[in-house]
Design a protein around this motif. Structure first.
Motif, PDB file in Angstrom:
ATOM      1  N   GLU A 270       8.788 -43.161  -6.149  1.00  0.00           N
ATOM      2  CA  GLU A 270       7.881 -43.036  -5.009  1.00  0.00           C
ATOM      3  C   GLU A 270       7.034 -41.779  -5.139  1.00  0.00           C
ATOM      4  O   GLU A 270       5.818 -41.793  -4.921  1.00  0.00           O
ATOM      5  N   GLY A 271       7.680 -40.657  -5.491  1.00  0.00           N
ATOM      6  CA  GLY A 271       6.945 -39.408  -5.660  1.00  0.00           C
ATOM      7  C   GLY A 271       5.963 -39.470  -6.807  1.00  0.00           C
ATOM      8  O   GLY A 271       4.843 -38.969  -6.714  1.00  0.00           O
ATOM      9  N   PHE A 272       6.377 -40.104  -7.914  1.00  0.00           N
ATOM     10  CA  PHE A 272       5.491 -40.264  -9.059  1.00  0.00           C
ATOM     11  C   PHE A 272       4.266 -41.081  -8.673  1.00  0.00           C
ATOM     12  O   PHE A 272       3.129 -40.722  -9.004  1.00  0.00           O
ATOM     13  N   SER A 325       9.578 -52.909  -4.401  1.00  0.00           N
ATOM     14  CA  SER A 325       9.847 -52.136  -3.190  1.00  0.00           C
ATOM     15  C   SER A 325      10.579 -50.832  -3.439  1.00  0.00           C
ATOM     16  O   SER A 325      10.416 -49.862  -2.689  1.00  0.00           O
ATOM     17  N   VAL A 326      11.392 -50.776  -4.487  1.00  0.00           N
ATOM     18  CA  VAL A 326      12.167 -49.568  -4.765  1.00  0.00           C
ATOM     19  C   VAL A 326      11.576 -48.760  -5.913  1.00  0.00           C
ATOM     20  O   VAL A 326      11.406 -47.549  -5.815  1.00  0.00           O
ATOM     21  N   PHE A 327      11.228 -49.451  -6.995  1.00  0.00           N
ATOM     22  CA  PHE A 327      10.792 -48.753  -8.200  1.00  0.00           C
ATOM     23  C   PHE A 327       9.278 -48.642  -8.338  1.00  0.00           C
ATOM     24  O   PHE A 327       8.782 -48.086  -9.315  1.00  0.00           O
ATOM     25  N   ASN A 328       8.538 -49.158  -7.360  1.00  0.00           N
ATOM     26  CA  ASN A 328       7.074 -49.057  -7.383  1.00  0.00           C
ATOM     27  C   ASN A 328       6.458 -49.543  -8.693  1.00  0.00           C
ATOM     28  O   ASN A 328       5.447 -49.021  -9.163  1.00  0.00           O
ATOM     29  N   GLY A 329       7.096 -50.555  -9.292  1.00  0.00           N
ATOM     30  CA  GLY A 329       6.589 -51.128 -10.528  1.00  0.00           C
ATOM     31  C   GLY A 329       6.845 -50.291 -11.763  1.00  0.00           C
ATOM     32  O   GLY A 329       6.469 -50.692 -12.871  1.00  0.00           O
ATOM     33  N   LEU A 330       7.503 -49.132 -11.607  1.00  0.00           N
ATOM     34  CA  LEU A 330       7.736 -48.229 -12.740  1.00  0.00           C
ATOM     35  C   LEU A 330       9.005 -48.589 -13.504  1.00  0.00           C
ATOM     36  O   LEU A 330       9.159 -48.221 -14.663  1.00  0.00           O
ATOM     37  N   ASP A 399      18.003 -45.319  -3.240  1.00  0.00           N
ATOM     38  CA  ASP A 399      17.250 -46.417  -2.643  1.00  0.00           C
ATOM     39  C   ASP A 399      17.612 -47.754  -3.281  1.00  0.00           C
ATOM     40  O   ASP A 399      17.705 -48.783  -2.592  1.00  0.00           O
ATOM     41  N   ALA A 400      17.824 -47.750  -4.592  1.00  0.00           N
ATOM     42  CA  ALA A 400      18.164 -48.994  -5.281  1.00  0.00           C
ATOM     43  C   ALA A 400      19.518 -49.521  -4.809  1.00  0.00           C
ATOM     44  O   ALA A 400      19.674 -50.724  -4.540  1.00  0.00           O
ATOM     45  N   VAL A 401      20.488 -48.628  -4.690  1.00  0.00           N
ATOM     46  CA  VAL A 401      21.822 -49.047  -4.252  1.00  0.00           C
ATOM     47  C   VAL A 401      21.779 -49.592  -2.828  1.00  0.00           C
ATOM     48  O   VAL A 401      22.401 -50.624  -2.515  1.00  0.00           O
ATOM     49  N   ILE A 510      19.560 -55.371 -13.632  1.00  0.00           N
ATOM     50  CA  ILE A 510      18.734 -54.984 -12.484  1.00  0.00           C
ATOM     51  C   ILE A 510      17.316 -54.643 -12.920  1.00  0.00           C
ATOM     52  O   ILE A 510      16.352 -55.276 -12.494  1.00  0.00           O
ATOM     53  N   SER A 511      17.164 -53.642 -13.772  1.00  0.00           N
ATOM     54  CA  SER A 511      15.804 -53.211 -14.133  1.00  0.00           C
ATOM     55  C   SER A 511      15.787 -52.566 -15.508  1.00  0.00           C
ATOM     56  O   SER A 511      16.785 -52.015 -15.974  1.00  0.00           O
ATOM     57  N   TYR A 512      14.618 -52.657 -16.142  1.00  0.00           N
ATOM     58  CA  TYR A 512      14.377 -51.952 -17.388  1.00  0.00           C
ATOM     59  C   TYR A 512      13.661 -50.645 -17.053  1.00  0.00           C
ATOM     60  O   TYR A 512      12.593 -50.642 -16.451  1.00  0.00           O
ATOM     61  N   MET A 513      14.260 -49.553 -17.448  1.00  0.00           N
ATOM     62  CA  MET A 513      13.734 -48.245 -17.102  1.00  0.00           C
ATOM     63  C   MET A 513      12.665 -47.814 -18.108  1.00  0.00           C
ATOM     64  O   MET A 513      12.810 -48.022 -19.306  1.00  0.00           O
TER      65      MET A 513
END
Length: 544
Positions: A270-272, A325-330, A399-401, A510-513
């Protein structure tokens, strides 16, 4: 350093200057052509008071900070380039015997350590001999190769011969791992191999582009290595200010206290996203994923020993919603434990698209029903409440949890969320004191090689991966994998393992970082992610 593997490391961006081919040896003082020293101030969540020896275990230190910065101080024999191909680093070239057990490395001539000591084959031999002794019981959990050394030979100063007890398909890959395969100045081992931790307390003893200079309060200063063998970096001096809180890091960037934040674990998505929209700040996102975030489950206990429950959870999780919603597409929605571009991972596997209604049906089939209408399922008179643990050390995880817990509640699963510091969380995991946990692959060259090795329960490095073996048709194939260089057989084993993980829903991806970088545009013009994107590479910073 089994713990570090959990947080670690994907091929992304372009090859950074710190891993560039041999150019000028850099024997010039750290100043620009205008006579002004070019300095940048960066940040980390902890200081470097524990030292810089790059073979770390939880027995040696409770802080793994060196792992993220090792590329700045050390080199390995081989490395990956920007195309994902292996190439020489400290070794110009190498030969492999027909039986796959003997590797002969021809060292790059003229390379020196940061104190001017010449690089020789004896230095390589000492560095490798120290790995097993200093890793102790963790040897093999940090890349399989260090357990396979048979004989290490130095026929002359520029030739190093490594004989293995068995062929191993991941030999060259493991040699790219800065931790623990970095080559160390022999001075580090004066007084005994274990003395390396103390001898490297206030000194970086490598051949990399930078070296330790001083430590004052919460700030550590590094200067350019005057003997560096590669292309001299643009930055002459860099300082690292310890700022534990990620919000405070972003505030420090705003007020000019620091010049850049490098690494996704040091900022919230979110900050990024917010700062990337403001004038005065530059940003970069690694194109390739670094590691996978996933849900790890205790497969030996209820409710997760029931495959219907595991499949229901997979159907309940909406990875795309989390991405937005959590990772802002990042961080991008994950379908598999490893992205298909990883070595040997382009395998057909089932994908569980989000389907809440189907998930509820499966939970009912498993015997879980909401008999009192409170929205929480019960079985045998007990409500289904799961302890959901995670490490609070990485950004955006809170936020993800919370979001995942909300998705699970939609199918009647209540969660007791428990966040803790990195070491406490990991100790509980290793002790088997967990039910559901927000987990990670290791990243970089450790994915998928070391994760596959750790499926062998005898390795004892990863409580989640070690569970997979009992689901395989023949658990012995993991040992076979680590004793062959037959790439056709390697692919067959990978196919069975990956398909088993997906079909049995042994984890829920869940997600690819993707690694992130954020900087002050007044000083910095860009940052190139290296193939090992988790590492902070100051040589990859471009100045205006």
């Amino acid at each position: 350093m089994k713990f570090r593997k959990l947080f670690a490391l994907g091929l992304a961006g372009v090859m950074c200057l710190s891993l560039a081919a041999c150019g000028d040896n850099g024997n010039t003082p750290p100043e620009s052509s205008q006579g002004q020293t070019k300095t940048v101030t960066l940040t980390e969540s902890w200081d470097f008071s524990f030292g810089f020896y790059p073979v770390v275990t939880e027995d040696r230190t409770n802080n793994y900070a060196a792992g993220y910065w090792t590329n700045n101080f050390y080199d390995t024999l081989v490395r990956y380039n920007e195309k994902g191909e292996l190439e020489g680093a400290l070794a110009e070239r190498w030969d492999v015997s027909d039986d796959g057990k003997t590797y002969t490395f021809h060292l790059r001539p003229g390379v020196q350590f940061s104190d001017g000591t010449p690089l020789t084959s004896d230095a390589v031999k000492q560095s490798f001999e120290a790995i097993g002794e200093n890793l102790g019981k963790y040897n093999g959990s940090f890349g399989k190769l260090s357990t396979l050394f048979d004989t290490l030979l130095t026929p002359n100063e520029n030739t190093f011969v490594m004989k293995l007890t068995t062929p191993y398909y991941g030999t060259l890959n493991d040699l790219t791992m800065m931790m623990p395969m970095a080559i160390i100045n022999p001075r580090a081992f004066e007084g005994g191999i274990a003395n390396a931790y103390e001898n490297c307390k206030n000194e970086t003893m490598g051949t990399g582009p930078y070296m330790f200079e001083s430590r004052e309060g919460d700030t550590t200063t590094f200067v350019r290595n005057p003997y560096y063998w590669g292309t001299p970096p643009e930055v002459d001096v860099f300082k690292v200010k310890a700022i534990p809180d990620n919000d405070a890091k972003q505030l420090a960037l705003r007020n000019g206290e620091i010049n850049a934040i490098l690494g996704a674990d040091k900022m919230s998505t979110e900050g990024f996203a917010a700062l990337s929209k403001e004038n005065g700040f530059g940003t970069a996102t690694a194109s390739s994923s670094n590691r996978t975030h996933y849900l790890g489950m205790n497969l030996t206990a209820a409710p997760f020993k029931d495959p219907l429950v595991r499949q229901a959870i997979a159907l309940a999780i909406d990875q795309k919603e989390l991405e937005n919603s959590v990772f802002n597409g990042l961080e991008t929605a994950a379908e598999y434990l490893f992205p298909k571009e990883k070595p040997y991972c382009d395998v057909e596997q089932p994908v569980y698209d989000t389907n809440v209604d189907k998930a509820k049906e499966l939970m009912a089939q498993a015997g879980y029903l909401d008999t009192d209408g409170d929205g929480i399922l019960e079985k045998d008179g007990k409500p289904l409440k799961i302890r959901f643990t995670y490490s609070q050390s990485l950004s955006s995880v809170d936020d993800a949890v919370l979001a995942i817990a909300g998705q699970l509640k939609q199918i009647g699963i209540d969660t007791n969320i428990q966040g803790s510091d990195m070491m406490s969380w990991y100790r509980e995991m290793m002790a088997g004191n967990y039910e559901l946990s927000f987990y990670y692959t290791y990243g970089s060259a450790y994915d998928p090689f070391t994760v596959m090795t750790n499926i062998n329960p005898e390795v004892g490095a990863d409580p989640i991966a070690a569970q997979f073996a009992s689901f395989l048709s023949d658990p012995a194939i993991i040992k076979e994998l680590d004793s062959t260089d037959d790439l056709n057989r390697v692919q067959e084993i990978y196919t069975e393992v990956l398909q088993t993980i997906s079909k049995q829903v042994l984890v829920v991806p869940i997600s690819y970082m993707h690694e992130l970088a954020l900087w002050d545009n007044n000083l910095i013009s860009g940052y190139d992610f290296c193939p090992d994107a988790s590492y902070i590479n100051v040589s990859a910073i471009h100045l205006k």
